[in-house]
Write an enzyme that holds these catalytic residues in place. Structure first.
Site, PDB file in Angstrom:
ATOM      1  CE  LYS A  52      14.584  43.105  88.184  1.00  0.00           C
ATOM      2  NZ  LYS A  52      16.181  42.507  87.848  1.00  0.00           N
ATOM      3  CB  CYS A  72      17.867  40.264  92.872  1.00  0.00           C
ATOM      4  SG  CYS A  72      18.677  41.858  92.214  1.00  0.00           S
TER       5      CYS A  72
HETATM    6  N1  LIG Z   1      22.128  43.661  93.071  1.00  0.00           N
HETATM    7  C1  LIG Z   1      21.889  43.074  91.862  1.00  0.00           C
HETATM    8  O1  LIG Z   1      22.583  42.674  91.360  1.00  0.00           O
HETATM    9  C2  LIG Z   1      20.920  43.847  90.901  1.00  0.00           C
HETATM   10  C3  LIG Z   1      20.665  43.440  90.721  1.00  0.00           C
HETATM   11  C4  LIG Z   1      19.042  44.006  89.410  1.00  0.00           C
HETATM   12  C5  LIG Z   1      17.924  45.406  90.076  1.00  0.00           C
HETATM   13  N2  LIG Z   1      18.972  46.044  90.935  1.00  0.00           N
HETATM   14  C6  LIG Z   1      18.072  46.441  92.216  1.00  0.00           C
HETATM   15  O2  LIG Z   1      19.027  47.889  92.199  1.00  0.00           O
HETATM   16  C7  LIG Z   1      18.612  48.590  93.408  1.00  0.00           C
HETATM   17  C8  LIG Z   1      19.745  48.458  94.172  1.00  0.00           C
HETATM   18  O3  LIG Z   1      20.403  47.522  93.969  1.00  0.00           O
HETATM   19  P1  LIG Z   1      21.998  47.346  94.835  1.00  0.00           P
HETATM   20  O4  LIG Z   1      21.924  45.938  94.517  1.00  0.00           O
HETATM   21  O5  LIG Z   1      22.313  48.139  93.467  1.00  0.00           O
HETATM   22  O6  LIG Z   1      21.713  48.249  95.896  1.00  0.00           O
HETATM   23  P2  LIG Z   1      22.660  48.477  97.073  1.00  0.00           P
HETATM   24  O7  LIG Z   1      22.829  48.219  98.106  1.00  0.00           O
HETATM   25  O8  LIG Z   1      24.141  47.866  95.741  1.00  0.00           O
HETATM   26  O9  LIG Z   1      22.924  49.751  96.787  1.00  0.00           O
HETATM   27  C9  LIG Z   1      22.136  50.638  97.028  1.00  0.00           C
HETATM   28  C10 LIG Z   1      22.782  52.558  96.966  1.00  0.00           C
HETATM   29  O10 LIG Z   1      21.628  53.604  97.459  1.00  0.00           O
HETATM   30  C11 LIG Z   1      22.281  54.375  98.240  1.00  0.00           C
HETATM   31  N3  LIG Z   1      21.153  54.572  99.545  1.00  0.00           N
HETATM   32  C12 LIG Z   1      19.932  54.589  99.894  1.00  0.00           C
HETATM   33  N4  LIG Z   1      19.697  55.083 100.456  1.00  0.00           N
HETATM   34  C13 LIG Z   1      19.664  56.575  99.415  1.00  0.00           C
HETATM   35  C14 LIG Z   1      19.147  57.319  99.059  1.00  0.00           C
HETATM   36  N5  LIG Z   1      17.422  57.856 100.044  1.00  0.00           N
HETATM   37  N6  LIG Z   1      19.479  58.467  98.783  1.00  0.00           N
HETATM   38  C15 LIG Z   1      21.064  58.632  98.015  1.00  0.00           C
HETATM   39  N7  LIG Z   1      21.105  56.764  97.955  1.00  0.00           N
HETATM   40  C16 LIG Z   1      21.118  56.267  99.004  1.00  0.00           C
HETATM   41  C17 LIG Z   1      22.872  52.973  99.706  1.00  0.00           C
HETATM   42  O11 LIG Z   1      23.323  53.630 100.222  1.00  0.00           O
HETATM   43  C18 LIG Z   1      23.921  52.319  98.392  1.00  0.00           C
HETATM   44  O12 LIG Z   1      25.023  52.945  98.460  1.00  0.00           O
HETATM   45  C19 LIG Z   1      17.481  47.356  93.996  1.00  0.00           C
HETATM   46  O13 LIG Z   1      16.222  47.913  93.861  1.00  0.00           O
HETATM   47  C20 LIG Z   1      17.908  46.173  93.568  1.00  0.00           C
HETATM   48  O14 LIG Z   1      16.610  45.303  93.947  1.00  0.00           O
HETATM   49  C21 LIG Z   1      20.235  44.822  92.299  1.00  0.00           C
END
Ligand SMILES: NC(=O)c1ccc[n+]([C@@H]2O[C@H](COP(=O)([O-])OP(=O)(O)OC[C@H]3O[C@@H](n4cnc5c(N)ncnc54)[C@H](O)[C@@H]3O)[C@@H](O)[C@H]2O)c1
Length: 441
Positions: free
Chosen positions: A222, A276
């Site tokens: 990843k 990312c």
């Molecule tokens: N955004 C993308 O395009 C993408 C793509 C692939 C992978 N990712 C990976 O996926 C993961 C999430 O990314 P995202 O973009 O969805 O992030 P995001 O910030 O949109 O969502 C994360 C959510 O987690 C919540 N959160 C934080 N701490 C928490 C806790 N202790 N308990 C419950 N909820 C909690 C936040 O309030 C938020 O709503 C990251 O590791 C990112 O690198 C993201």
């Protein structure tokens, strides 16, 4: 233990909990709910929970199918959101999709959200649960962070009392549902049983390869695939600098380079943002030992981080040639998110550009149709501006009437950070047009 969970997965009766309802967690939760699993989402933001429980998505970008899907699964009571971690006690499957940023200075992983989610989950973890980390994490994190926190807080043993898997997401905002279903996934289990259970689970929603691997391999794949992209973009950006210097057009050069077999030069531009690409290369090398010296990855990061500053330089130079000091200039920045047609401003290159122009004394106004505090009619907002800087290729901007826009501004300076407009068209409309990667001297 395993056969009961396997049956619950096959019959879609296993209780699924998704921790973190962001760009990754919310669509995943909705997809599992849609096909019949009872799903609960847990987030720590109460306003987000309330919005979701009203059947509304908490984001504003174009996300085909998600709003309809969410409103359907909420109305049918297949999915609801809460802040209550005690519900994890009844879960048989827990997916973790919280944010995993890096520190802005040290570039080391900032796992506050991950540690918090793991601690609260561990306190409520029942034996026999399948725990899957979907978040992107540094290689070694499953072994060094995830496993110890869950074991300490639950008193349970990995692979004996519960199953642990890393199955990173490969989604892009704007294509979340389509990507979840169509992209191949690496399923890295701590044990063969954990991998087998997770493959069975994802088979319900993923119509692509589910490649079994160990956790370390999944973590490496990843972060490496995103570092690969960052390095490729940095190459394209360096070629943009070269073409500007020698008076060529990188867009034309790129198209011809890519006619050569096995070449696939990426797009140059005004910078790389989001949650990312700017941070995953740092995650990739975060746990490397003394025997590894990263050279290419920090260099690529530096090149890409420098792009919005280069756009600032292009703006200052064009203003100077028009006899306007940047400190006296009014500059309109079009686009504040990191991606077209998205509302996500995380690590947006526009933030860096705006800060730089303001540091130089410019009066900067920012427009973005997807960011509430930047909304308005762009035609009105650019009135009396000395320069327009296009930073995001939102559809709204592609549709702008350059002739009409030209009548609104004080100076016809247009800096195109995304090569949205054709130089001929812009110049025909009277603009002093500059694009990243196109020499003008
Ligand atoms: N955004 C993308 O395009 C993408 C793509 C692939 C992978 N990712 C990976 O996926 C993961 C999430 O990314 P995202 O973009 O969805 O992030 P995001 O910030 O949109 O969502 C994360 C959510 O987690 C919540 N959160 C934080 N701490 C928490 C806790 N202790 N308990 C419950 N909820 C909690 C936040 O309030 C938020 O709503 C990251 O590791 C990112 O690198 C993201």
């Amino acid at each position: 233990m395993k056969s009961g969970l396997l049956a619950a997965i096959e019959s879609k009766t296993a209780n699924v909990i998704v921790l973190g309802l962001g760009y990754v967690g919310l669509p995943v939760a909705c997809l599992f709910a849609e096909i019949g699993f009872p799903v609960v989402g847990i987030d720590r933001m109460q306003d987000k929970i309330d919005t979701i429980n009203r059947g509304q998505i908490p984001t504003a970008g174009k996300e085909p199918g998600l709003a309809e899907l969410l409103s359907r699964v909420v109305a049918q009571e297949k999915f609801r959101a809460t802040t209550d971690y005690e519900l994890c006690r009844d879960a048989q499957i827990v997916l973790i999709a919280v944010e995993t940023p890096v520190d802005s200075v040290t570039k080391k992983p900032g796992y506050e959200a991950l540690r918090g989610a793991l601690t609260d989950l561990g306190r409520n973890l029942s034996p026999g649960t399948l725990v899957i980390v979907e978040s992107t994490i540094a290689p070694g994190t499953m072994e060094q962070v995830v496993k110890p926190i869950l074991e300490e807080t639950s008193g349970l043993r990995t692979s004996e009392d519960f199953y642990l898997v890393n199955c990173p997401e490969r989604v892009m905002p704007g294509k979340l549902l389509a990507n979840i279903q169509a992209c191949h996934r690496v399923v890295g289990g701590m044990s063969p049983d954990a991998t087998e259970l997770a493959v069975k689970l994802y088979r319900h929603v993923v119509q692509a390869d589910l490649d079994p691997a160990d956790c370390l391999t999944a973590e490496l794949v990843k972060t490496m695939e995103n570092a690969y992209r960052d390095v490729q973009i940095a190459f394209a950006n360096e070629m943009a600098f070269l073409c500007e210097d020698v008076g060529a057009d990188v867009w034309q050069v790129r198209a011809l380079v890519n006619k050569s077999p096995y070449r696939s030069m990426h797009l140059p531009g005004a910078g790389v943002g989001g949650h990312c690409i700017p941070k995953d290369p740092w995650l990739l090398i975060a746990n490397a030992g003394d025997g590894f010296e990263p050279r290419l990855i920090p260099t690529a990061r530096a090149v890409n981080d420098g792009m919005p500053l280069h756009v600032a330089d292009l703006t200052v130079e064009a203003l100077r040639e028009a006899g306007v000091d940047v400190a006296d200039a009014k500059v309109a920045v079009l686009g504040y998110t990191y991606l077209e047609n998205s509302d996500d401003p995380r690590n947006s290159p526009s933030k860096v550009l705006v800060a730089r122009l303001r540091e130089l004394g410019a009066d900067v106004i920012v427009h973005d149709p997807y960011v509430p505090e930047c909304q308005g009619d762009p035609m009105e907002m650019v009135a009396d501006c000395d320069a327009l800087v296009l930073m995001v290729a939102h559809d709204n901007y592609r549709a702008l009437d350059l002739d009409e826009l030209r009548t609104q501004v004080a100076q016809p300076i247009l800096i195109d950070g995304r090569h949205v407009f054709s130089a001929e068209r812009a110049r025909a409309a009277g603009w002093n047009y500059r694009s990243v990667g196109v020499g003008w001297k």
